[in-house]
Enzyme design. Structure first.
Site, short mmCIF file in Angstrom:
data_model
loop_
_atom_site.label_atom_id
_atom_site.label_comp_id
_atom_site.label_asym_id
_atom_site.label_seq_id
_atom_site.Cartn_x
_atom_site.Cartn_y
_atom_site.Cartn_z
N HIS A 366 0.81 -1.21 0.00
CA HIS A 366 0.00 0.00 0.00
C HIS A 366 0.84 1.26 0.00
O HIS A 366 0.50 2.25 -0.62
CB HIS A 366 -0.93 -0.01 1.21
CG HIS A 366 -1.93 -1.10 1.11
ND1 HIS A 366 -2.76 -1.46 2.12
CD2 HIS A 366 -2.21 -1.94 0.09
CE1 HIS A 366 -3.51 -2.46 1.73
NE2 HIS A 366 -3.19 -2.77 0.51
N GLU A 608 -12.04 -5.49 -20.73
CA GLU A 608 -10.85 -6.20 -20.26
C GLU A 608 -11.06 -7.71 -20.18
O GLU A 608 -10.14 -8.45 -19.87
CB GLU A 608 -10.32 -5.62 -18.94
CG GLU A 608 -11.35 -5.34 -17.88
CD GLU A 608 -10.80 -4.58 -16.67
OE1 GLU A 608 -9.60 -4.31 -16.59
OE2 GLU A 608 -11.62 -4.28 -15.78
N ASN A 631 -4.26 -3.81 -19.44
CA ASN A 631 -3.47 -4.64 -18.51
C ASN A 631 -4.14 -6.00 -18.33
O ASN A 631 -3.50 -7.04 -18.44
CB ASN A 631 -3.36 -3.97 -17.13
CG ASN A 631 -2.74 -2.60 -17.19
OD1 ASN A 631 -2.05 -2.28 -18.15
ND2 ASN A 631 -2.99 -1.77 -16.19
N ARG A 642 -0.35 -11.13 -15.13
CA ARG A 642 0.39 -9.86 -15.25
C ARG A 642 1.32 -9.62 -14.07
O ARG A 642 2.25 -8.82 -14.16
CB ARG A 642 -0.59 -8.68 -15.40
CG ARG A 642 -1.49 -8.49 -14.19
CD ARG A 642 -2.65 -7.57 -14.50
NE ARG A 642 -2.46 -6.24 -13.93
CZ ARG A 642 -3.43 -5.33 -13.84
NH1 ARG A 642 -4.65 -5.59 -14.30
NH2 ARG A 642 -3.21 -4.16 -13.30
N CYS A 679 -6.96 2.73 -21.11
CA CYS A 679 -6.39 3.25 -19.86
C CYS A 679 -5.38 2.30 -19.21
O CYS A 679 -5.01 2.48 -18.06
CB CYS A 679 -7.49 3.61 -18.87
SG CYS A 679 -8.54 2.23 -18.42
C1 PEP Z 1 -6.37 -2.47 -16.80
O1 PEP Z 1 -6.70 -3.62 -16.48
O2 PEP Z 1 -5.79 -2.20 -17.86
C2 PEP Z 1 -6.68 -1.33 -15.92
C3 PEP Z 1 -6.49 -0.10 -16.31
O3 PEP Z 1 -7.12 -1.60 -14.68
P1 PEP Z 1 -6.21 -2.13 -13.49
O4 PEP Z 1 -4.78 -1.99 -13.91
O5 PEP Z 1 -6.56 -1.29 -12.32
O6 PEP Z 1 -6.66 -3.55 -13.36
MG MG Z 2 -8.11 -4.03 -14.89
#
Ligand code: PEP
Ligand code: MG
Length: 754
Positions: A366, A608, A631, A642, A679
């Site tokens: 955190h 996603e 991501n 990931r 994003c």
């Molecule tokens: C993603 O999965 O690309 C995303 C932006 O969300 P997070 O990284 O918070 O899972």
């Molecule tokens: Mg995500």
């Protein structure tokens, strides 16, 4: 036979007197070895100090040839002395010359001595040198004698640590304690920090090592142990815990606090004449020296527990508190902590903190989230850093690579100072771009948005010139809180967020917890595959009370202004429809309660989960916007975790399969007239971002620090050219390998900063 010359306490008393005498360091050392030799009825007593260059140098001797002082040297690991330095264990031999490690040094004249007893000079588990006694007669040293020599070695450790012996070394050579060290941790937050060490929890300073009255010290020790045990019991009681992991941890802790062996060693150390606090340190030094050399995670955990217990005891005994010196922070502080909670970092004066180094905690911790939000260069998982540094030491942290340089030599310092200057210069250039619209060379405007999750993030909006907050990760507030935030607390946070961005829209993503994002106060569900498990919208829909309270907070905060809400991990259209119905319910309630609704409410989803790819036509009809969470999307497309280093870099998103998928999404959204942004992390990397523009994305959301570099890329790119190039590249490509080099070559050839 031991004790004929006054026993350990007399020796310690004599040594205390010597320590107080106003003599030169060499004279003091010379006297010390004489006292030890006399007291232990040994013909020889010698002190070897470990130098920064790895040599053990003879610093003082009684009995060996004096001419050899500062001349005799051996490598760590070489000879008996070197072996002790390497193993950090005492060695007692009745017939030293027959030991396979014995190495003969003619200059010392030691061939006539048969028996040998040597102990490491330890501090915080690190070897600083070796203390040796030798006898002509063949003899077995008693356990008590080993103890006494170890206790005496502690005194020498203090002398070495105080820097007093530094004046005895040749110019340009450091004693080991002060040597430059290059340590490797894991990257937490990008950036380069140069400065001086500030210990987050100040080390306890033991002012008196040698006891005036051993009985009294024994009583002090017993009292402190009693108080410490009570405080642990109280801790367990106060949490009123049922069975579970936390309880297990504390129970293990309680078990250690009653460990007979540990208590016996503490007592023995006091009986040799140490004060109670010095005894705790002595025993902990030995434990560290032993356990640090073990690699099993279990043993290292045990060391943490013992460290923690020893610290608690020291606090009891010295009355010194854990309180951090936030007040007299130097201008270029690098905070070094064993562990740290997120709130603690926020308490430091940001303008003075240049970096953060954490011994026990990595990128997922955190405090890491907060360090990134504050833009503080940080490295984590830096093993044993606390033992290697002293307050005020020069230190460099490279948060991009995880490298930490303690007491860096001048060339390293210059290299990093240059790197920091370059970064600052680039940052300045990006700042100049702030008000320049992000338009490609052929006149296509691109929207650059910022990702955020904490209020402190939002301070950067102005300096980046971001068009909006394209992703606000609401779960961060939940992760940092000690308990589930109340609806009113959520509302207040969302309102402050909206207030602080001066009319720019914020896309709030509803709670995306589960998988690696854990709420400590929520009951853990054990899952085989948490990334494919109960997370994000799945939790929200199964616990609608939770999601509704968040929606209520958002709708209230958005009164009279534009509000954008986005749902994570949607796998099928129906999930969005259910979520939308919940929003509608909350909105109706709001109106019924005569509260002002948002002036404009937009609902979107994150793309996603791969199943969405074949529902895009229907989805685009239903949502106000899409945002690609690359991501997660990439991790699911490649079936590669990931967060698992072994596989996370195995596949490159800059490859035909992924680029084709992304192009498909952009085209579907475009055809339906549904706004789409991306994003994930790739949106913030100039090379990847260039490819994304080529695929049809006109809006990207990224970390604050990425906006400058991506804008510089946009300004230098001719969109028509790169579109044609990428379209051709992914159409022709027949495999799945990386297209990174090809794309980079293309960019470089056209002067695009990728
Ligand atoms: C993603 O999965 O690309 C995303 C932006 O969300 P997070 O990284 O918070 O899972
Ligand atoms: Mg995500």
């Amino acid at each position: 036979m031991y004790g004929a010359h006054g026993g350990p306490r007399l020796l310690l008393r004599r040594l205390r007197e010597v320590m107080a005498e106003p003599v030169s360091p060499q004279a003091r050392l010379d006297k010390i070895v004489v006292h030890i030799a006399v007291n232990m009825v040994a013909e020889v007593c010698s002190v070897y100090v470990l130098r920064a260059d790895g040599w053990l140098e003879l610093y003082a001797t009684e009995g060996l040839n004096r001419e050899a002082v500062h001349l005799t040297m051996m490598r760590s690991g070489e000879g008996l002395v070197g072996r002790i330095a390497e193993t950090a264990e005492p060695l007692a031999l009745p017939n030293a010359q027959q030991h396979p490690s014995f190495s003969y040094r003619p200059e010392t004249g030691e061939e006539i001595y048969s028996s040998f007893l040597g102990v490491p000079i330890l501090r915080g588990g690190n070897t600083l040198g070796v203390l040796v006694v030798q006898n002509k007669a063949r003899r077995n040293y008693s356990e008590e004698e080993v103890e006494v020599l170890q206790t005496t070695a502690m005194l020498l450790a203090e002398m070495i640590a105080s820097g007093e012996l530094q004046s005895l070394v040749l110019p340009g050579i450091d004693i080991a304690l002060r040597r430059p060290l290059a340590l490797k941790g894991t990257p937490i937050a990008d950036g380069v920090g140069l400065g001086h060490v500030v210990l987050h929890e100040p080390r306890i300073i033991i002012k008196q090592l040698i006891a005036e009255d051993t009985m009294l010290e024994m009583e002090r020790l017993d009292r402190a142990i009693g108080a410490m045990r009570e405080s642990i019991d109280a801790l367990i009681e106060s949490r009123n815990m049922g069975p579970g992991e936390h309880r297990d941890v504390l129970e293990t802790f309680r078990m250690f606090a009653h460990d007979r062996g540990w208590l016996r060693r503490l007592r023995e150390a006091v009986s040799t004449g140490l004060t109670a606090e010095a005894a705790v340190e002595r025993v902990q030094n030995d434990a560290r020296a032993k356990l640090q050399r073990r690699t099993e995670p279990f043993m290292r955990e045990r060391l943490h527990d013992l460290d923690d217990l020893a610290n608690r005891l020291l606090h009891q005994l010295t009355g010194q508190s854990f309180v951090t010196a936030h007040e007299d922070l130097p201008d270029n502080a690098i905070i070094v902590a064993r562990t740290m909670g997120p709130a603690a970092l926020l308490e430091y004066d940001r303008s003075k903190v240049r970096g953060l180094v954490i011994e026990d905690g990595g990128a997922g911790s955190h405090v890491a989230i907060v360090a990134r939000a504050l833009g503080i260069a940080a490295a984590g998982d830096v093993a044993n850093i606390i033992d290697f540094v002293e307050p005020g030491d020069a230190l460099i942290v490279d948060g991009g690579s995880g490298d930490v340089h303690v007491r860096p030599p001048p060339d390293v310092q210059h290299a990093y100072a240059e790197k920091a200057r370059m970064r600052a210069r680039r940052q300045e250039q990006y700042l100049k771009l702030r008000d320049v619209p992000a338009v490609t060379r052929d006149g296509v405007p691109i929207d650059l948005h910022m990702n955020a999750g904490l209020l402190v993030d939002l301070e950067h909006v102005e300096e980046t010139g971001a068009a909006s907050i394209g992703l606000f990760r609401t779960e961060l507030q939940f992760m940092l809180a000690p308990r589930f935030p109340r609806m009113s607390e959520q509302e207040a946070l969302y309102r402050s967020a909206l207030d602080s961005v001066q009319g720019k829209p914020i896309t709030f993503r509803t709670l995306d917890i589960g998988s690696d994002k854990i709420l400590p106060y929520m009951t853990q569900v054990d899952e085989e595959n948490p990334a494919l498990g109960w997370r994000a919208i799945r939790i929200g829909l199964d616990r609608p009370g939770l999601l509704r309270s968040q929606l209520r907070g958002l709708l209230r905060a958005g009164a009279g202004r534009e509000l954008r809400i986005m749902f994570p991990m949607i796998a099928m259209l129906e999930e969005f429809e259910t979520a939308k119905a919940l929003v509608k319910r909350e909105l109706d309630l709001l109106v019924r309660n005569n509260r002002q609704p948002p002036s404009d409410l937009k609902l979107g989803i994150m793309v996603e989960v791969p199943s969405l790819l074949w529902q895009l036509d229907e989805i685009c009809q239903q949502v106000d916007f899409l945002s690609v969470g690359s991501n997660d999307l990439v991790q699911y497309l490649y079936a590669a975790d990931r967060d698992n280093k072994r596989v996370s870099e195995r596949f490159d998103p800059l490859s035909a399969p992924i680029l084709r998928v992304l192009k498909f999404i952009a085209e579907k959204a475009d055809a339906a007239g549904t706004p789409v942004t991306l994003c994930g992390e790739i949106g913030g990397r100039p090379l990847e971002a260039m490819a994304l523009l080529a695929l049809g994305f006109r809006g990207l959301s990224m970390s604050a620090a990425a906006i400058g570099p991506v804008k510089a890329m946009v300004l230098a790119t001719h969109l028509g050219e790169v579109e044609a190039f990428v379209a051709d590249l992914i159409a022709r490509e027949t495999g799945g390998h990386s297209l990174r080099d090809t794309l980079r070559k293309f960019g470089k050839a056209r002067g695009i900063p990728v």
